[in-house]
Design an enzyme around this catalytic site. Structure first.
Site, PDB file in Angstrom:
ATOM      1  CG  HIS A  75      -1.835  -1.145   1.286  1.00 38.08           C
ATOM      2  ND1 HIS A  75      -3.114  -1.100   0.760  1.00 38.08           N
ATOM      3  CD2 HIS A  75      -1.677  -2.401   1.759  1.00 38.08           C
ATOM      4  CE1 HIS A  75      -3.701  -2.274   0.931  1.00 38.08           C
ATOM      5  NE2 HIS A  75      -2.848  -3.084   1.536  1.00 38.08           N
ATOM      6  CG  LEU A  76       3.116   2.305  -2.890  1.00 31.65           C
ATOM      7  CD1 LEU A  76       3.260   2.121  -4.387  1.00 31.65           C
ATOM      8  CD2 LEU A  76       4.448   2.669  -2.282  1.00 31.65           C
ATOM      9  CG  ASN A 130      -6.535  -0.104   0.144  1.00 33.29           C
ATOM     10  OD1 ASN A 130      -5.456   0.053  -0.413  1.00 33.29           O
ATOM     11  ND2 ASN A 130      -6.647  -0.377   1.440  1.00 33.29           N
ATOM     12  CE  LYS A 169      -6.962  -7.468  -1.655  1.00 31.86           C
ATOM     13  NZ  LYS A 169      -6.042  -6.647  -0.899  1.00 31.86           N
ATOM     14  CG  HIS A 188      -9.064  -8.589   2.900  1.00 31.60           C
ATOM     15  ND1 HIS A 188      -8.112  -7.772   3.453  1.00 31.60           N
ATOM     16  CD2 HIS A 188      -9.733  -9.146   3.944  1.00 31.60           C
ATOM     17  CE1 HIS A 188      -8.204  -7.828   4.776  1.00 31.60           C
ATOM     18  NE2 HIS A 188      -9.179  -8.645   5.098  1.00 31.60           N
ATOM     19  CG  HIS A 245      -3.300 -10.077   3.671  1.00 38.73           C
ATOM     20  ND1 HIS A 245      -4.532 -10.673   3.731  1.00 38.73           N
ATOM     21  CD2 HIS A 245      -3.526  -8.832   3.196  1.00 38.73           C
ATOM     22  CE1 HIS A 245      -5.438  -9.827   3.304  1.00 38.73           C
ATOM     23  NE2 HIS A 245      -4.871  -8.716   2.971  1.00 38.73           N
ATOM     24  CG  LEU A 293      -7.972  -5.897  10.048  1.00 35.25           C
ATOM     25  CD1 LEU A 293      -9.086  -4.945   9.655  1.00 35.25           C
ATOM     26  CD2 LEU A 293      -8.505  -7.004  10.964  1.00 35.25           C
ATOM     27  CG  HIS A 349      -2.701   3.131   8.959  1.00 38.80           C
ATOM     28  ND1 HIS A 349      -3.907   3.588   8.472  1.00 38.80           N
ATOM     29  CD2 HIS A 349      -2.584   1.861   8.521  1.00 38.80           C
ATOM     30  CE1 HIS A 349      -4.503   2.629   7.783  1.00 38.80           C
ATOM     31  NE2 HIS A 349      -3.719   1.569   7.786  1.00 38.80           N
TER      32      HIS A 349
HETATM   33  O1  DOR Z   1      -3.921  -4.212   7.929  1.00 39.85           O
HETATM   34  C1  DOR Z   1      -4.293  -3.902   6.823  1.00 39.85           C
HETATM   35  N1  DOR Z   1      -4.083  -2.654   6.321  1.00 39.85           N
HETATM   36  N2  DOR Z   1      -4.945  -4.811   6.097  1.00 39.85           N
HETATM   37  C2  DOR Z   1      -5.502  -4.497   4.925  1.00 39.85           C
HETATM   38  O2  DOR Z   1      -6.107  -5.360   4.352  1.00 39.85           O
HETATM   39  C3  DOR Z   1      -5.436  -3.108   4.412  1.00 39.85           C
HETATM   40  C4  DOR Z   1      -4.313  -2.364   4.957  1.00 39.85           C
HETATM   41  C5  DOR Z   1      -4.418  -0.857   4.724  1.00 39.85           C
HETATM   42  O3  DOR Z   1      -4.765  -0.455   3.600  1.00 39.85           O
HETATM   43  O4  DOR Z   1      -4.122  -0.088   5.646  1.00 39.85           O
HETATM   44 ZN    ZN Z   2      -3.307  -5.044   1.918  1.00 46.06          ZN
END
Ligand code: DOR
Ligand code: ZN
Length: 344
Positions: free
Chosen positions: A15-16, A41, A99, A136, A174, A219, A251
């Site tokens: 995830h970028l 996402n 996805k 997922h 994952h 997750l 995050h």
């Molecule tokens: O822990 C997670 N973070 N699981 C995911 O499926 C998405 C990801 C996110 O985009 O932060």
């Molecule tokens: Zn992911």
């Protein structure tokens, strides 16, 4: 073995984000990997090949001088995705997959699929054109315990789906449980899985014993130690069905250390060293190259990289924090801790 040289690895799940976040995330990832599957996402999600191409350009604008990095793109499957988009993926130079997020499963999954039968038209096309479906794999019903959501997805969604579409090419992303590992092993070569560094190195005790550690919260959630052991076994087994996908997900510190903390571990800056640590801990460092640099490319039908990287067995302290956005911080996975491998 104190030094290993391997073909440069790829990250088949990262995830970028977008906008100013790319200043942090793109150099971190590009300094480790030759290619990465860039998850879609965003808000709003990346839903078409055109949108993916535009996102790819925004990513490329942040690749450091002299570094070669090839972002591979993925579309976000929604209830409204047109089946005709699949042929566009097949013909695209940069988009490799689509996805599926069950609606509500994780970060920015509100536009995800509410009922898989609504997207059978798209899945038919995926099977026909052998375009990978990335999953997922968790059910999202409120009454299902968070630790059971992956297994329930296998039983209630994925098994019936594969009965209906037996040649569907898919990656269970994952994976976190023995059940998922066995599911992948029991199916043919069309079914593969990615495994993150956190699910190889840690289990739910690391997250919950002695106080809640929000930086281990991701997750699907970390599971009990027996599952961690199975994941280590399959990742280091030499089976080409399991390959590297960090799920590195930025995050800010404030969003994680919060009464309602976000899900995601940021592992990009030291990802390959974290995997080396996990493989070495079980005496299987020689199996790292297949997992990190061969099997993902082979599954996606892309050429293996030709350049190499070298890892040395030398202590490295993972930084306590990293700068992020305007004055914010990210706490990377295993922050402040010492690992035994370093990329030179
Ligand atoms: O822990 C997670 N973070 N699981 C995911 O499926 C998405 C990801 C996110 O985009 O932060
Ligand atoms: Zn992911």
């Amino acid at each position: 073995m104190n030094t290993i040289t391997l073909l440069q690895p790829d990250d088949w799940h990262a995830h970028l984000r977008d906008g100013p976040a790319l200043q942090r995330t793109v150099p971190d990832l590009a300094n480790q990997f030759a290619r990465a599957i860039c998850m879609p996402n965003l808000v709003p999600p990346v839903k078409t090949v055109e949108e993916a191409n535009a996102y790819r350009e925004r990513i490329l604008a942040h690749v450091p001088e002299g570094v070669h990095f090839d972002p591979r793109m993925v579309l976000y499957l929604t209830n409204n995705t047109a089946p005709s988009e699949v042929l566009k993926i097949k013909q695209s130079d940069y988009v490799n997959a689509i996805k599926l997020y069950p609606a509500g499963a994780t970060t920015n999954s509100d536009s995800g699929v509410s009922d898989i039968s609504k997207v059978y038209g798209v899945i038919e096309q995926l099977e026909e054109h052998q375009v990978p479906l990335l999953l997922h794999g968790e059910v999202t019903h409120n009454h299902v315990d968070i630790f059971d959501r992956e297994k329930r997805f296998l039983d209630e969604v994925l098994s019936p789906l594969l009965r209906q579409f037996p040649k569907l090419k898919l990656v269970l992303e994952h994976i976190t449980t023995s059940e998922a590992a066995h599911f992948v092993l029991e199916h043919d070569r069309h079914v593969a899985a990615t495994i993150t560094p956190q699910h190889l190195l840690f289990n739910r005790n690391d997250m919950l014993v002695g106080g809640i550690k929000p930086h281990f919260y991701c997750l699907p959630i970390l599971k009990r130690q027996t599952h961690q052991q199975t994941l280590l076994e399959v990742a280091t087994s030499g089976s080409p069905k399991f390959f590297l996908g960090t799920d590195s997900a930025p995050h800010s510190k404030d969003a994680k250390e919060n009464a309602c903390g976000c899900a995601g571990c940021y592992s990009a800056p030291t990802a390959i060293e974290l995997y080396a640590q996990a493989f070495d801990q079980v005496g299987k460092i020689e199996r790292l190259e297949g997992f990190a640099s061969h099997f993902g490319a082979d599954f996606y039908g892309l050429p293996r990289n030709t350049n190499t990287i070298t890892l040395v067995k030398e202590d490295q302290v993972i930084p306590e924090s990293l700068d992020y956005l305007d004055g914010e911080k990210i706490i990377p996975l295993h922050a402040g801790k010492t690992i035994q491998w370093r990329k030179v």
